[in-house]
Design an enzyme around this catalytic site. Structure first.
Site, short mmCIF file in Angstrom:
data_model
loop_
_atom_site.label_atom_id
_atom_site.label_comp_id
_atom_site.label_asym_id
_atom_site.label_seq_id
_atom_site.Cartn_x
_atom_site.Cartn_y
_atom_site.Cartn_z
N SER A 103 0.70 -1.31 -0.04
CA SER A 103 -0.03 -0.09 -0.13
C SER A 103 0.81 1.16 -0.02
O SER A 103 1.50 1.60 -0.89
CB SER A 103 -0.94 0.01 1.25
OG SER A 103 -1.69 0.91 1.19
N ASP A 242 -2.44 6.36 -3.53
CA ASP A 242 -1.18 5.48 -2.88
C ASP A 242 -0.96 4.43 -3.92
O ASP A 242 -1.37 4.24 -4.97
CB ASP A 242 -1.39 5.15 -1.27
CG ASP A 242 -2.50 3.91 -1.23
OD1 ASP A 242 -3.41 3.86 -2.07
OD2 ASP A 242 -2.59 3.22 -0.53
N ASP A 246 -5.65 2.16 -3.24
CA ASP A 246 -6.94 2.20 -2.66
C ASP A 246 -7.27 3.37 -1.64
O ASP A 246 -8.28 3.34 -0.90
CB ASP A 246 -7.23 0.83 -1.96
CG ASP A 246 -5.92 0.70 -0.76
OD1 ASP A 246 -5.13 1.45 -0.63
OD2 ASP A 246 -5.86 -0.52 0.05
#
Length: 447
Positions: A103, A242, A246
């Site tokens: 992430s 990012d 998400d």
């Protein structure tokens, strides 16, 4: 049954260090394959996506080996956003979806997230069962039943076409200049192409991944680069994603940042007016600002709070029949469209409101005045338990009593990094600083 390997968003760690090694990825793939093949049968399939980290190649191959060893057929998507994996797992009738990503973390880290056949992330209970399988001897498939792997060339295109269907029919982005910062991550091709196809003039940032520059001075956790581009190009708005797309942050025409709370406030208010907000409430985590809660109350909208982590937001949404939720960090979950946070779709919803109303971004990003909030992180070594120390607990108790009636304190261990997060909110900013600093000092003294 408890989990040790899985955190709040899958398994995560430093690449080539436990648990993010090729060996562990192979075993994790085999355990997940066995978990989803408990009923036997044939034609089981899994889709695997990844972001742009160098270690993604290693983990993708290891996972493929583990999954095929238990008879799972593997469909490789290549670099796609996390929400694309959720969408394609369901769309392609797969039994399992896997996203290889850490992430918003730096490139040295990586992670593995699992999605069930419904496109939603696995429950804590399912992850605990996979961990239990890891601890034993994993039953492998007979030689004739080993799975196959193939690359899916149009997975990203399928996702892009779906994303465009979430944008209101009859609206276009003609005349809007949009800076899109893809964090050199998974959406580096999908996001600019979708915006261009909807009519926007696109200024791309963070679209040159090299394996090690993901989230590096760009994206939703470092919005300064996009803010400078917004001002330099005279753009109407900036969208910062990012590394796995998400999450989203929105920038107005002056480069000022709106976080997830402000975006959710705008969407909840608009959806409530249109009769689209199911359950009459927004679902957010304990980290969301008190200002958001006060704004929603004034609009006659409820706020359901959950533990930190978009998976817990989604679980509450599904259990209560809500269709809008998210996190201050920029996860915006709209279950009418997606099974997890989707930064691109959330960005499109904001752009649709700009196109529909003709308002500038600055008129939409500041929905409420925030209560002063401070968050500090303290890194600790493996094996340490700073929050269990008596000296730390005493300082926390004293400051909790001190701030009572004026604000709140939230202290927690991160589910994705070895950090203690100390957050407080208080109308008195002087007291806010003192409270946070005293607790941080107590934690640092024992780590």
């Amino acid at each position: 049954m408890t989990r040790k390997l899985f955190g709040t968003d899958g398994v995560r760690g430093r690449a080539n260090t436990y648990p993010m090694t090729a060996e562990m990825a192979l075993r994790l793939g085999a355990a997940a394959g066995r978990f989803f093949r408990r009923d036997g049968g044939s034609a089981h399939r899994v889709v695997i996506g990844k972001d742009t980290r160098l270690s993604g190649y290693m983990l993708e191959n290891a996972l493929t080996a583990g999954l095929t060893s238990t008879g799972m057929n593997v469909l490789l998507l290549g670099p796609v956003p996390t929400p694309a994996v959720g969408f394609l797992t369901r769309s392609m009738r797969a039994d399992l979806g896997v996203m290889i990503s850490a992430s918003h973390n730096p490139h040295q880290d990586n992670g593995i997230k699992f999605f069930g056949p419904d496109g939603f992330k696995l429950s804590d209970e399912a992850e605990a069962e996979i961990e239990a399988l890891l601890e034993g001897e994993i039953q492998l498939a007979q030689a004739a039943n080993i799975g196959r792997a193939r690359r899916i060339e149009d997975g990203r295109g399928r996702y892009q076409e779906f994303v465009k269907t979430t944008f209101p029919a009859g609206l276009r982005l003609d005349g809007l200049k949009v800076v899109i910062d893809c964090a050199n991550g998974a959406a580096y091709r999908a996001a600019p192409e979708v915006l261009w196809e909807l009519g926007a003039t696109v200024v791309p940032v963070g679209v040159s991944p090299n394996g090690t520059n993901i989230n590096d001075r760009c994206g939703s956790t470092h919005t300064q680069t996009a803010a400078e581009a917004v001002v330099a190009h005279g753009a109407d708005v900036g969208i910062c994603l990012d590394g796995d797309a998400d999450r989203v942050m929105i920038l107005d025409e002056a480069g000022r940042v709106a976080d997830g709370d402000q975006i959710m406030a705008m969407m909840a208010s608009r959806w409530a007016m249109d009769g689209k907000l199911r359950g009459g409430a927004l679902v957010a985590t304990v980290m969301s600002n008190l200002g958001l809660e006060r704004f929603l109350t004034g609009q006659g909208i409820g706020l359901e709070r959950t533990a930190v982590g978009d998976r817990y937001v989604v679980e509450r949404m599904r259990a209560g029949g809500f269709n809008l939720g998210g996190e201050q960090s920029g996860h915006i979950v709209m279950t009418d469209y997606a099974t997890t946070g989707d930064g691109l779709i959330a960005g499109l919803q904001f752009l649709a409101e700009m196109a529909r109303t003709g308002h500038k971004a600055s008129a939409l990003v500041r929905q409420f005045d925030t209560v002063p909030q401070m968050l500090k992180n303290v890194r600790f070594a493996a094996g340490k338990t700073p929050l269990e120390q008596a000296s730390v607990q005493a300082v926390i108790a004293a400051n909790t009593a001190r701030i009572a009636g004026k604000g709140r304190i939230l202290i927690r261990k991160s589910g994705t990094e070895p950090l203690i997060r100390v957050m407080a909110e208080c109308e008195d900013e002087g007291m806010l600083v003192q409270v946070v600093d005293e607790i941080v000092g107590a934690v640092e003294a024992v780590v």
